[in-house]
Design a protein around this motif. Structure first.
Motif, PDB file in Angstrom:
ATOM      1  N   ASP A 162       0.832  -1.206   0.000  1.00 33.46           N
ATOM      2  CA  ASP A 162       0.000   0.000   0.000  1.00 33.46           C
ATOM      3  C   ASP A 162       0.865   1.254   0.000  1.00 33.46           C
ATOM      4  N   ARG A 163       1.935   1.259   0.796  1.00 36.18           N
ATOM      5  CA  ARG A 163       2.826   2.418   0.853  1.00 36.18           C
ATOM      6  C   ARG A 163       3.508   2.646  -0.497  1.00 36.18           C
ATOM      7  N   MET A 164       3.863   1.549  -1.176  1.00 35.83           N
ATOM      8  CA  MET A 164       4.554   1.662  -2.457  1.00 35.83           C
ATOM      9  C   MET A 164       3.586   1.832  -3.627  1.00 35.83           C
ATOM     10  N   GLN A 165       2.289   1.660  -3.327  1.00 35.75           N
ATOM     11  CA  GLN A 165       1.234   1.751  -4.339  1.00 35.75           C
ATOM     12  C   GLN A 165       1.455   0.730  -5.459  1.00 35.75           C
ATOM     13  N   VAL A 166       1.729  -0.490  -5.043  1.00 40.63           N
ATOM     14  CA  VAL A 166       1.862  -1.615  -5.973  1.00 40.63           C
ATOM     15  C   VAL A 166       1.046  -2.768  -5.412  1.00 40.63           C
ATOM     16  N   SER A 167       0.927  -3.840  -6.176  1.00 39.25           N
ATOM     17  CA  SER A 167       0.152  -4.991  -5.729  1.00 39.25           C
ATOM     18  C   SER A 167       0.970  -5.850  -4.760  1.00 39.25           C
ATOM     19  N   THR A 168       0.259  -6.551  -3.893  1.00 39.33           N
ATOM     20  CA  THR A 168       0.940  -7.476  -2.990  1.00 39.33           C
ATOM     21  C   THR A 168       1.603  -8.600  -3.773  1.00 39.33           C
ATOM     22  N   SER A 169       1.017  -8.955  -4.917  1.00 43.21           N
ATOM     23  CA  SER A 169       1.603 -10.034  -5.725  1.00 43.21           C
ATOM     24  C   SER A 169       2.965  -9.629  -6.272  1.00 43.21           C
ATOM     25  N   LEU A 170       3.150  -8.347  -6.594  1.00 40.14           N
ATOM     26  CA  LEU A 170       4.455  -7.885  -7.072  1.00 40.14           C
ATOM     27  C   LEU A 170       5.489  -7.990  -5.960  1.00 40.14           C
ATOM     28  N   ILE A 171       5.109  -7.581  -4.760  1.00 39.29           N
ATOM     29  CA  ILE A 171       6.032  -7.697  -3.629  1.00 39.29           C
ATOM     30  C   ILE A 171       6.416  -9.158  -3.427  1.00 39.29           C
ATOM     31  N   GLY A 172       5.436 -10.039  -3.522  1.00 36.27           N
ATOM     32  CA  GLY A 172       5.700 -11.461  -3.358  1.00 36.27           C
ATOM     33  C   GLY A 172       6.632 -11.995  -4.430  1.00 36.27           C
ATOM     34  N   ARG A 173       6.440 -11.551  -5.666  1.00 35.59           N
ATOM     35  CA  ARG A 173       7.308 -12.023  -6.758  1.00 35.59           C
ATOM     36  C   ARG A 173       8.732 -11.510  -6.584  1.00 35.59           C
ATOM     37  N   LEU A 174       8.871 -10.273  -6.164  1.00 30.64           N
ATOM     38  CA  LEU A 174      10.207  -9.713  -5.939  1.00 30.64           C
ATOM     39  C   LEU A 174      10.930 -10.468  -4.834  1.00 30.64           C
ATOM     40  N   ARG A 175      10.213 -10.778  -3.774  1.00 32.43           N
ATOM     41  CA  ARG A 175      10.828 -11.461  -2.646  1.00 32.43           C
ATOM     42  C   ARG A 175      11.118 -12.924  -2.943  1.00 32.43           C
ATOM     43  N   GLY A 176      10.293 -13.521  -3.782  1.00 33.88           N
ATOM     44  CA  GLY A 176      10.460 -14.944  -4.087  1.00 33.88           C
ATOM     45  C   GLY A 176      11.315 -15.235  -5.296  1.00 33.88           C
ATOM     46  N   GLY A 177      11.847 -14.177  -5.927  1.00 29.54           N
ATOM     47  CA  GLY A 177      12.690 -14.385  -7.100  1.00 29.54           C
ATOM     48  C   GLY A 177      11.922 -14.716  -8.362  1.00 29.54           C
ATOM     49  N   LYS A 178      10.636 -14.388  -8.400  1.00 29.52           N
ATOM     50  CA  LYS A 178       9.805 -14.723  -9.555  1.00 29.52           C
ATOM     51  C   LYS A 178       9.442 -13.508 -10.405  1.00 29.52           C
ATOM     52  N   ALA A 179       9.932 -12.350 -10.036  1.00 24.84           N
ATOM     53  CA  ALA A 179       9.618 -11.138 -10.798  1.00 24.84           C
ATOM     54  C   ALA A 179      10.291 -11.186 -12.161  1.00 24.84           C
ATOM     55  N   GLY A 180       9.598 -10.649 -13.155  1.00 23.95           N
ATOM     56  CA  GLY A 180      10.154 -10.599 -14.498  1.00 23.95           C
ATOM     57  C   GLY A 180      11.264  -9.559 -14.605  1.00 23.95           C
ATOM     58  N   PHE A 181      11.927  -9.548 -15.748  1.00 23.69           N
ATOM     59  CA  PHE A 181      13.055  -8.646 -15.949  1.00 23.69           C
ATOM     60  C   PHE A 181      12.643  -7.192 -15.780  1.00 23.69           C
TER      61      PHE A 181
END
Length: 278
Positions: free
Chosen positions: A40-59
């Motif tokens: 919420d603070r970053m104004q992004v989705s929770t799924s994006l935070i999860g992907r970044l933390r789990g190493g699943k975010a795209g390039f």
């Protein structure tokens, strides 16, 4: 007010340990509130935070992600939870962030790769061991990279922890018993000094997050230190206006009683924002 920080390794049974530990000691358990508040603070989705933390975010996601905001807001949330006390914190770098506080018990829960693969296969109801191994390795690599980038440490270094428990050999019950016993030792008794240290760290984290939130101060990087409500600011800013804005934002943060503004002005006008001292 016990504060217990645990690592989070996929398939290590750290979640099971944290749940039972919280139940037996009557502690609050950090759940999904952190990821929701940070997103919420970053104004992004929770799924994006999860992907970044789990190493699943795209390039593109990795390239454009504001990792500094993620680190600042995560630290603010963790310090706030720890400052309230009576809590079990799992993952999110809690063991590294809170290790300087003497009464915080820092524990690594680990397990062999084979056992973790078996756990994930059962969890996902699949017999694809190669897929499960790839998922676990990706998660581990993301955790290790984040810990190195944010704290300059090697994730698996046992010196980072007060206790390392291997769930290949220990049951969840035994892990909980070991952590409870350690938390009750006099070395981890909360003192006025350790309580004040944690409160100071929490306040400094709030100030850093507030500066990141401010439109005029979001890109300013200065050193922030807190001592019983007195906040010291050190570093270099562009001009007198930036210096004043930084002080004003700091002074408005809850818990700040006084601001010691030691910010210096650049001798010459910089050309790029990246020239600011970090």
């Amino acid at each position: 007010m016990p504060v217990i920080a645990l690592t989070q390794e996929m398939g290590s049974l750290a979640k099971d340990v944290s749940v039972q530990l919280a139940e037996e000691l009557g502690l609050e358990l950090m759940r999904h509130e952190v990821i929701e508040r940070v997103a919420d603070r970053m104004q992004v989705s929770t799924s994006l935070i999860g992907r970044l933390r789990g190493g699943k975010a795209g390039f593109v996601e990795r390239l454009t992600a504001d990792r500094r905001s993620l680190a600042l807001y995560t630290a603010e949330e963790l310090f706030a939870l720890a400052d309230r006390g009576n809590v079990v914190l799992r993952g999110w770098g809690a063991t590294c962030l809170l290790r300087p506080v003497p009464h915080v018990v820092c524990v690594r829960i680990t397990r062999s790769l084979k056992k973790r693969i078996d756990w994930l296969m059962t969890h996902l109801e699949t017999d694809d061991a190669e897929f499960a191994e790839a998922e676990i390795r990706r998660s581990d690599e993301a955790h290790a990279a984040r810990m190195h980038a944010q704290f300059g440490v090697s994730w698996g270094d046992p010196v980072l922890y007060d206790l390392v428990l291997n769930t290949d050999r220990l049951t969840v019950d035994s892990c909980v018993a070991q952590i409870r016993a350690l938390a009750a030792r006099p070395e981890f008794a909360e003192t006025a000094r350790s309580r004040a240290l944690l409160a100071n760290m929490a306040l400094a984290a709030r100030v850093k997050a507030a500066l990141k939130d401010g439109a005029a101060t979001a890109d300013i990087r200065v050193t922030v230190e807190a001592d019983h409500g007195r906040v010291s600011l050190r570093g270099i800013v562009l001009d007198a206006d930036e210096r004043a804005q930084t002080e004003a934002v700091t002074a408005a943060v809850e818990g700040v009683g006084a601001v010691d503004n030691q910010l210096r002005l650049m001798a010459t006008t910089r050309r790029f924002a990246s020239a600011k001292q970090t």
